[in-house]
Design a protein around this motif. Structure first.
Motif, mmCIF file in Angstrom:
data_model
loop_
_atom_site.group_PDB
_atom_site.id
_atom_site.type_symbol
_atom_site.label_atom_id
_atom_site.label_comp_id
_atom_site.label_asym_id
_atom_site.label_seq_id
_atom_site.Cartn_x
_atom_site.Cartn_y
_atom_site.Cartn_z
ATOM 1 N N LEU A 22 0.822 -1.204 0.000
ATOM 2 C CA LEU A 22 0.000 0.000 0.000
ATOM 3 C C LEU A 22 0.861 1.261 0.000
ATOM 4 O O LEU A 22 0.560 2.225 -0.718
ATOM 5 C CB LEU A 22 -0.959 -0.008 1.198
ATOM 6 C CG LEU A 22 -1.896 1.189 1.318
ATOM 7 C CD1 LEU A 22 -2.731 1.390 0.062
ATOM 8 C CD2 LEU A 22 -2.799 1.030 2.549
ATOM 9 N N ASP A 23 1.930 1.283 0.780
ATOM 10 C CA ASP A 23 2.808 2.464 0.794
ATOM 11 C C ASP A 23 3.434 2.704 -0.579
ATOM 12 O O ASP A 23 3.539 3.847 -1.032
ATOM 13 C CB ASP A 23 3.902 2.312 1.852
ATOM 14 C CG ASP A 23 3.367 2.436 3.274
ATOM 15 O OD1 ASP A 23 2.272 3.016 3.464
ATOM 16 O OD2 ASP A 23 4.043 1.943 4.204
ATOM 17 N N ASP A 24 3.866 1.631 -1.244
ATOM 18 C CA ASP A 24 4.411 1.759 -2.593
ATOM 19 C C ASP A 24 3.365 2.334 -3.538
ATOM 20 O O ASP A 24 3.656 3.220 -4.347
ATOM 21 C CB ASP A 24 4.852 0.394 -3.144
ATOM 22 C CG ASP A 24 6.047 -0.201 -2.428
ATOM 23 O OD1 ASP A 24 6.870 0.554 -1.897
ATOM 24 O OD2 ASP A 24 6.138 -1.450 -2.406
ATOM 25 N N ALA A 25 2.155 1.812 -3.453
ATOM 26 C CA ALA A 25 1.081 2.263 -4.333
ATOM 27 C C ALA A 25 0.777 3.741 -4.101
ATOM 28 O O ALA A 25 0.590 4.501 -5.059
ATOM 29 C CB ALA A 25 -0.171 1.418 -4.119
ATOM 30 N N ARG A 26 0.738 4.157 -2.867
ATOM 31 C CA ARG A 26 0.480 5.579 -2.567
ATOM 32 C C ARG A 26 1.610 6.459 -3.100
ATOM 33 O O ARG A 26 1.368 7.520 -3.668
ATOM 34 C CB ARG A 26 0.319 5.773 -1.058
ATOM 35 C CG ARG A 26 -0.997 5.265 -0.543
ATOM 36 C CD ARG A 26 -1.130 5.495 0.948
ATOM 37 N NE ARG A 26 -2.455 5.110 1.405
ATOM 38 C CZ ARG A 26 -2.704 4.636 2.600
ATOM 39 N NH1 ARG A 26 -1.736 4.485 3.496
ATOM 40 N NH2 ARG A 26 -3.938 4.310 2.945
ATOM 41 N N SER A 27 2.833 6.025 -2.918
ATOM 42 C CA SER A 27 3.977 6.781 -3.407
ATOM 43 C C SER A 27 3.954 6.867 -4.934
ATOM 44 O O SER A 27 4.226 7.921 -5.517
ATOM 45 C CB SER A 27 5.269 6.120 -2.924
ATOM 46 O OG SER A 27 6.382 6.788 -3.427
ATOM 47 N N MET A 28 3.608 5.760 -5.581
ATOM 48 C CA MET A 28 3.556 5.754 -7.038
ATOM 49 C C MET A 28 2.451 6.679 -7.548
ATOM 50 O O MET A 28 2.661 7.430 -8.501
ATOM 51 C CB MET A 28 3.356 4.325 -7.555
ATOM 52 C CG MET A 28 3.572 4.210 -9.053
ATOM 53 S SD MET A 28 3.425 2.526 -9.672
ATOM 54 C CE MET A 28 4.963 1.825 -9.114
ATOM 55 N N THR A 29 1.294 6.658 -6.918
ATOM 56 C CA THR A 29 0.222 7.550 -7.379
ATOM 57 C C THR A 29 0.568 9.006 -7.091
ATOM 58 O O THR A 29 0.170 9.888 -7.848
ATOM 59 C CB THR A 29 -1.153 7.178 -6.781
ATOM 60 O OG1 THR A 29 -1.072 7.162 -5.359
ATOM 61 C CG2 THR A 29 -1.638 5.831 -7.305
ATOM 62 N N GLU A 55 0.186 -6.467 -2.570
ATOM 63 C CA GLU A 55 -0.849 -6.528 -1.543
ATOM 64 C C GLU A 55 -2.183 -6.067 -2.114
ATOM 65 O O GLU A 55 -2.240 -5.149 -2.930
ATOM 66 C CB GLU A 55 -0.486 -5.604 -0.382
ATOM 67 C CG GLU A 55 0.665 -6.076 0.443
ATOM 68 C CD GLU A 55 0.968 -5.109 1.586
ATOM 69 O OE1 GLU A 55 0.234 -4.130 1.793
ATOM 70 O OE2 GLU A 55 1.969 -5.360 2.276
ATOM 71 N N GLU A 56 -3.256 -6.681 -1.668
ATOM 72 C CA GLU A 56 -4.582 -6.323 -2.148
ATOM 73 C C GLU A 56 -4.901 -4.854 -1.887
ATOM 74 O O GLU A 56 -5.487 -4.180 -2.732
ATOM 75 C CB GLU A 56 -5.640 -7.214 -1.487
ATOM 76 C CG GLU A 56 -7.024 -7.001 -2.063
ATOM 77 C CD GLU A 56 -8.056 -7.957 -1.496
ATOM 78 O OE1 GLU A 56 -9.243 -7.662 -1.679
ATOM 79 O OE2 GLU A 56 -7.690 -8.962 -0.878
ATOM 80 N N ALA A 57 -4.497 -4.330 -0.728
ATOM 81 C CA ALA A 57 -4.767 -2.923 -0.407
ATOM 82 C C ALA A 57 -4.063 -1.997 -1.396
ATOM 83 O O ALA A 57 -4.623 -0.972 -1.803
ATOM 84 C CB ALA A 57 -4.337 -2.614 1.020
ATOM 85 N N GLY A 58 -2.850 -2.369 -1.795
ATOM 86 C CA GLY A 58 -2.122 -1.569 -2.779
ATOM 87 C C GLY A 58 -2.800 -1.603 -4.132
ATOM 88 O O GLY A 58 -2.926 -0.575 -4.808
ATOM 89 N N GLN A 59 -3.257 -2.795 -4.535
ATOM 90 C CA GLN A 59 -3.981 -2.926 -5.801
ATOM 91 C C GLN A 59 -5.268 -2.107 -5.795
ATOM 92 O O GLN A 59 -5.588 -1.430 -6.769
ATOM 93 C CB GLN A 59 -4.308 -4.393 -6.081
ATOM 94 C CG GLN A 59 -3.161 -5.193 -6.633
ATOM 95 C CD GLN A 59 -2.699 -4.664 -7.974
ATOM 96 O OE1 GLN A 59 -1.552 -4.265 -8.096
ATOM 97 N NE2 GLN A 59 -3.545 -4.637 -8.964
ATOM 98 N N LYS A 60 -6.002 -2.172 -4.701
ATOM 99 C CA LYS A 60 -7.253 -1.412 -4.597
ATOM 100 C C LYS A 60 -6.983 0.088 -4.699
ATOM 101 O O LYS A 60 -7.710 0.813 -5.380
ATOM 102 C CB LYS A 60 -7.979 -1.732 -3.290
ATOM 103 C CG LYS A 60 -8.678 -3.063 -3.309
ATOM 104 C CD LYS A 60 -9.453 -3.292 -2.021
ATOM 105 C CE LYS A 60 -10.201 -4.607 -2.079
ATOM 106 N NZ LYS A 60 -11.001 -4.833 -0.872
ATOM 107 N N HIS A 61 -5.935 0.543 -4.018
ATOM 108 C CA HIS A 61 -5.584 1.968 -4.075
ATOM 109 C C HIS A 61 -5.249 2.375 -5.513
ATOM 110 O O HIS A 61 -5.759 3.398 -6.001
ATOM 111 C CB HIS A 61 -4.403 2.269 -3.149
ATOM 112 C CG HIS A 61 -3.908 3.669 -3.267
ATOM 113 N ND1 HIS A 61 -4.553 4.716 -2.647
ATOM 114 C CD2 HIS A 61 -2.858 4.201 -3.943
ATOM 115 C CE1 HIS A 61 -3.916 5.844 -2.941
ATOM 116 N NE2 HIS A 61 -2.878 5.548 -3.723
ATOM 117 N N MET A 62 -4.408 1.595 -6.190
ATOM 118 C CA MET A 62 -4.031 1.910 -7.572
ATOM 119 C C MET A 62 -5.248 1.908 -8.490
ATOM 120 O O MET A 62 -5.429 2.827 -9.288
ATOM 121 C CB MET A 62 -3.002 0.901 -8.098
ATOM 122 C CG MET A 62 -1.616 1.036 -7.526
ATOM 123 S SD MET A 62 -0.759 2.548 -7.988
ATOM 124 C CE MET A 62 -0.517 2.300 -9.727
#
Length: 129
Positions: A22-29, A55-62
């Protein structure tokens, strides 16, 4: 689990080295937000040989972020190239990668096994805009 090289802007190279959390996904967005705030066009080469799902949470965020920003991505992104050596990924997406990228990101897309070829294609996409 990823790096971003924007030293050749408007060509941006994102190298994924492992599954995104999730942290990676937030940083990428957050990085995508900066690209979208600039009125100039850009193109992305996404380089990854990672076959693990994040992680599912990261996928959902993206997914939620992409859905919200899809119209603006279509205006600013000249193209997205996926670069991989993953035979599993290639066997599934080789013939439909362009359609899948267009449907998800609203921009032209293509699958490559060679980063140089991907970057050349992206430069052509940028020049055509």
């Amino acid at each position: 689990n990823y790096t971003i090289d924007d030293s050749s802007h408007p060509l941006v190279i994102i190298t994924v080295t492992g599954p995104l959390n999730l942290d990676d996904a937030r940083s990428m967005t957050d990085t995508y937000e900066v690209l979208l705030q600039n009125p100039s066009r850009f193109a992305i080469a996404m380089v990854s040989n990672n076959e693990e799902h994040g992680e599912e949470a990261g996928q959902k965020h993206m997914n939620a972020w992409i859905k919200t920003h899809r119209p603006l991505i279509g205006e600013r992104c000249a193209g997205m190239a996926i670069v991989t050596q993953s035979t599993k990924f290639i066997s599934v997406y080789k013939l439909i990668a362009g359609q899948v990228i267009r449907r998800i990101y609203n921009c032209p897309g293509k699958l490559f096994t060679d980063q140089g070829e991907a970057e050349a294609w992206l430069q052509e996409q940028l020049a055509a805009m």
